[in-house]
Design a protein around this motif. Sequence first.
Motif, PDB file in Angstrom:
ATOM      1  N   ASP A  41      31.331   1.795  -7.193  1.00  0.00           N
ATOM      2  CA  ASP A  41      32.634   1.324  -6.693  1.00  0.00           C
ATOM      3  C   ASP A  41      33.495   2.458  -6.140  1.00  0.00           C
ATOM      4  OD1 ASP A  41      33.072   2.612  -9.070  1.00  0.00           O
ATOM      5  OD2 ASP A  41      34.323   1.049  -9.967  1.00  0.00           O
ATOM      6  N   ALA A  42      32.868   3.533  -5.700  1.00  0.00           N
ATOM      7  CA  ALA A  42      33.615   4.679  -5.175  1.00  0.00           C
ATOM      8  C   ALA A  42      34.186   4.373  -3.790  1.00  0.00           C
ATOM      9  CB  ALA A  42      32.719   5.913  -5.111  1.00  0.00           C
ATOM     10  N   ALA A  43      35.194   5.119  -3.396  1.00  0.00           N
ATOM     11  CA  ALA A  43      35.790   4.970  -2.068  1.00  0.00           C
ATOM     12  C   ALA A  43      35.053   5.813  -1.040  1.00  0.00           C
ATOM     13  CB  ALA A  43      37.264   5.368  -2.105  1.00  0.00           C
ATOM     14  N   LEU A  44      34.282   6.801  -1.528  1.00  0.00           N
ATOM     15  CA  LEU A  44      33.668   7.768  -0.628  1.00  0.00           C
ATOM     16  C   LEU A  44      32.371   8.293  -1.233  1.00  0.00           C
ATOM     17  CD1 LEU A  44      34.568   9.333   2.033  1.00  0.00           C
ATOM     18  CD2 LEU A  44      35.282  11.152   0.505  1.00  0.00           C
ATOM     19  N   TYR A  45      31.333   8.443  -0.386  1.00  0.00           N
ATOM     20  CA  TYR A  45      30.065   9.033  -0.805  1.00  0.00           C
ATOM     21  C   TYR A  45      29.687  10.133   0.184  1.00  0.00           C
ATOM     22  CZ  TYR A  45      29.639   4.909  -3.772  1.00  0.00           C
ATOM     23  OH  TYR A  45      29.879   3.928  -4.714  1.00  0.00           O
ATOM     24  N   ILE A  46      29.145  11.226  -0.344  1.00  0.00           N
ATOM     25  CA  ILE A  46      28.798  12.377   0.495  1.00  0.00           C
ATOM     26  C   ILE A  46      27.391  12.844   0.147  1.00  0.00           C
ATOM     27  CG2 ILE A  46      29.520  14.669   1.284  1.00  0.00           C
ATOM     28  CD1 ILE A  46      32.254  14.093  -0.077  1.00  0.00           C
ATOM     29  N   THR A  47      26.582  13.121   1.163  1.00  0.00           N
ATOM     30  CA  THR A  47      25.258  13.719   0.992  1.00  0.00           C
ATOM     31  C   THR A  47      25.294  15.126   1.581  1.00  0.00           C
ATOM     32  OG1 THR A  47      24.123  11.592   1.158  1.00  0.00           O
ATOM     33  CG2 THR A  47      22.809  13.566   1.578  1.00  0.00           C
ATOM     34  N   ILE A  48      24.876  16.128   0.784  1.00  0.00           N
ATOM     35  CA  ILE A  48      24.936  17.512   1.249  1.00  0.00           C
ATOM     36  C   ILE A  48      23.577  18.191   1.072  1.00  0.00           C
ATOM     37  CG2 ILE A  48      26.162  19.711   1.081  1.00  0.00           C
ATOM     38  CD1 ILE A  48      28.383  18.241  -0.469  1.00  0.00           C
ATOM     39  N   PRO A  49      22.898  18.540   2.175  1.00  0.00           N
ATOM     40  CA  PRO A  49      21.713  19.403   2.067  1.00  0.00           C
ATOM     41  C   PRO A  49      22.180  20.807   1.670  1.00  0.00           C
ATOM     42  CG  PRO A  49      21.815  18.250   4.187  1.00  0.00           C
ATOM     43  CD  PRO A  49      23.159  18.142   3.559  1.00  0.00           C
ATOM     44  N   VAL A  50      21.918  21.190   0.438  1.00  0.00           N
ATOM     45  CA  VAL A  50      22.586  22.354  -0.148  1.00  0.00           C
ATOM     46  C   VAL A  50      22.192  23.674   0.507  1.00  0.00           C
ATOM     47  CG1 VAL A  50      22.982  23.666  -2.276  1.00  0.00           C
ATOM     48  CG2 VAL A  50      22.876  21.167  -2.343  1.00  0.00           C
ATOM     49  N   GLN A  51      20.898  23.897   0.711  1.00  0.00           N
ATOM     50  CA  GLN A  51      20.471  25.203   1.202  1.00  0.00           C
ATOM     51  C   GLN A  51      20.996  25.503   2.594  1.00  0.00           C
ATOM     52  OE1 GLN A  51      19.115  27.469  -0.907  1.00  0.00           O
ATOM     53  NE2 GLN A  51      19.603  25.777  -2.288  1.00  0.00           N
ATOM     54  N   ALA A  52      21.274  24.481   3.386  1.00  0.00           N
ATOM     55  CA  ALA A  52      21.848  24.686   4.726  1.00  0.00           C
ATOM     56  C   ALA A  52      23.367  24.811   4.689  1.00  0.00           C
ATOM     57  CB  ALA A  52      21.450  23.534   5.642  1.00  0.00           C
ATOM     58  N   ASN A  53      23.965  24.526   3.515  1.00  0.00           N
ATOM     59  CA  ASN A  53      25.432  24.559   3.388  1.00  0.00           C
ATOM     60  C   ASN A  53      25.834  25.227   2.073  1.00  0.00           C
ATOM     61  OD1 ASN A  53      26.373  22.638   5.743  1.00  0.00           O
ATOM     62  ND2 ASN A  53      24.676  21.573   4.738  1.00  0.00           N
ATOM     63  N   GLN A  54      25.219  26.375   1.787  1.00  0.00           N
ATOM     64  CA  GLN A  54      25.409  27.016   0.485  1.00  0.00           C
ATOM     65  C   GLN A  54      26.859  27.414   0.220  1.00  0.00           C
ATOM     66  OE1 GLN A  54      22.717  29.886  -1.171  1.00  0.00           O
ATOM     67  NE2 GLN A  54      20.996  29.159   0.041  1.00  0.00           N
TER      68      GLN A  54
END
Length: 288
Positions: A41-54
């Motif tokens: 029931d969140a208002a926002l979801y985020i997916t982050i490829p970590v190694q490309a955005n350390q």
Amino acid sequence: MKRLNLIKLAFISLLGASLLFSCKSTPDMAPVDPIELLDGDAALYITIPVQANQEFVSLAVQKISAVTESDAKKITERLDTAFVSVSPFGDVQLSASGKIPQTFIGMALNEKKGWFPELVLQQTIYTHMQTKYQLCLPSSSNAFLSRNIRPMVSRFNKIAYSEVENQEKLLSESLDDVACSFLHEVKSSDILIYAPSPKNFIKTFIGADVNTPVSSVYARLSQYRGVKDQFNVFLVLNLSDPRTTKACTALLKTLLFGVPAKIQQTGAQQITIADLPLSQNRILSMFW
């Protein structure tokens, strides 16, 4: 001969003990998709490829959990993909996959650094006394964090140990297939955002309270022309009423006048905003 027999006996005893203790301490677990642990029931979801955005992830970890810069970097180096949810009230959940050695836990999560362990649903969790965030590392490939971690632990146990009677809903049981598929797109280095309740997101993103019938927002953040702390943002706004699409497009053009972004109607109930540059700090301040 007697010496050789003693060595054999010792080896057999050690082997038996190691098998016995390994069975007790590491029961068979099914692989756990980290995104499934987030609330539905969140208002926002985020997916982050970590190694490309350390750097981005390291700063986010510091803001969320108040760990030191050094520990945040150590954590980030071990993560593959991070999934984040933000509730309508601003509460943050983070669930990540990676390769997290157990030796790191004792070094980074101790009372000297403000972390105190306890048992929740048969899993060890660590609570940070200052921020009240709770962190769980139930396996070498999963880590998740929240101020109310019990539902996440329950979902982990449901998947990992096939708890049939566990009533906690997984994220895929709450979101539609389109949203789930989008958030699982981790082939590129782009950060992905889905906002099923986008009012606050739009207000923060545009810098103004826009009264528009936007039902959902999909966003893609890519590195801006090779500048490490700048992102290029692509937004898709889905509207609930097709009669307002033209008016909303005109309003957005007025609000973002002077900003180097392309705003256009791309469907009966859809508006896209492309090539919108935003700094890393601005984006971080929107969510944390």
